[in-house]
Design a protein around this motif. Structure first.
Motif, PDB file in Angstrom:
ATOM      1  N   UNK A   1      21.904  91.058   8.127  1.00 32.46           N
ATOM      2  CA  UNK A   1      21.597  90.833   6.714  1.00 32.46           C
ATOM      3  C   UNK A   1      21.059  89.450   6.438  1.00 32.46           C
ATOM      4  N   UNK A   2      20.321  88.889   7.368  1.00 36.99           N
ATOM      5  CA  UNK A   2      19.734  87.569   7.180  1.00 36.99           C
ATOM      6  C   UNK A   2      20.616  86.410   7.600  1.00 36.99           C
ATOM      7  N   UNK A   3      21.857  86.696   7.982  1.00 39.05           N
ATOM      8  CA  UNK A   3      22.782  85.641   8.397  1.00 39.05           C
ATOM      9  C   UNK A   3      22.959  85.676   9.914  1.00 39.05           C
ATOM     10  N   UNK A   4      22.917  84.502  10.545  1.00 41.48           N
ATOM     11  CA  UNK A   4      23.087  84.418  11.983  1.00 41.48           C
ATOM     12  C   UNK A   4      24.528  84.707  12.391  1.00 41.48           C
ATOM     13  N   UNK A   5      24.657  85.424  13.515  1.00 35.23           N
ATOM     14  CA  UNK A   5      25.963  85.703  14.116  1.00 35.23           C
ATOM     15  C   UNK A   5      25.833  85.494  15.623  1.00 35.23           C
ATOM     16  N   UNK A   6      26.944  85.120  16.242  1.00 36.19           N
ATOM     17  CA  UNK A   6      26.955  84.797  17.663  1.00 36.19           C
ATOM     18  C   UNK A   6      28.221  85.360  18.295  1.00 36.19           C
ATOM     19  N   UNK A   7      28.070  85.983  19.461  1.00 37.72           N
ATOM     20  CA  UNK A   7      29.231  86.438  20.210  1.00 37.72           C
ATOM     21  C   UNK A   7      29.733  85.278  21.057  1.00 37.72           C
ATOM     22  N   UNK A   8      31.022  85.000  20.968  1.00 36.20           N
ATOM     23  CA  UNK A   8      31.600  83.875  21.700  1.00 36.20           C
ATOM     24  C   UNK A   8      31.330  84.005  23.188  1.00 36.20           C
TER      25      UNK A   8
END
Length: 65
Positions: A37-44
């Motif tokens: 949704x336009x927001x960055x996410x990162x898997x640890x």
């Protein structure tokens, strides 16, 4: 809830970076991440793997033959 998905703020804190630097690295594809949704996410786990790969690159670059 315990999750391994981090926000830009969390990944910046984890890597000891400013949020601006984390955004730039993510946008450039330098750190592994994805947008929701336009927001960055990162898997640890992906970030940890990236750190290990960078450490190996640094060691190889520092070797003399």
């Amino acid at each position: 809830m315990n999750t391994d998905v981090m926000t830009i703020r969390e990944v910046a804190e984890y890597l000891k970076l400013t949020e601006k630097t984390a955004y730039r690295l993510a946008a450039d594809g330098a750190i592994p991440g994805f947008k929701v949704g336009g927001a960055w996410r990162f898997r640890k786990g992906d970030i940890d793997d990236w750190i290990e790969a960078r450490k190996l690159q640094s060691r190889k670059a520092g070797r003399t033959i």
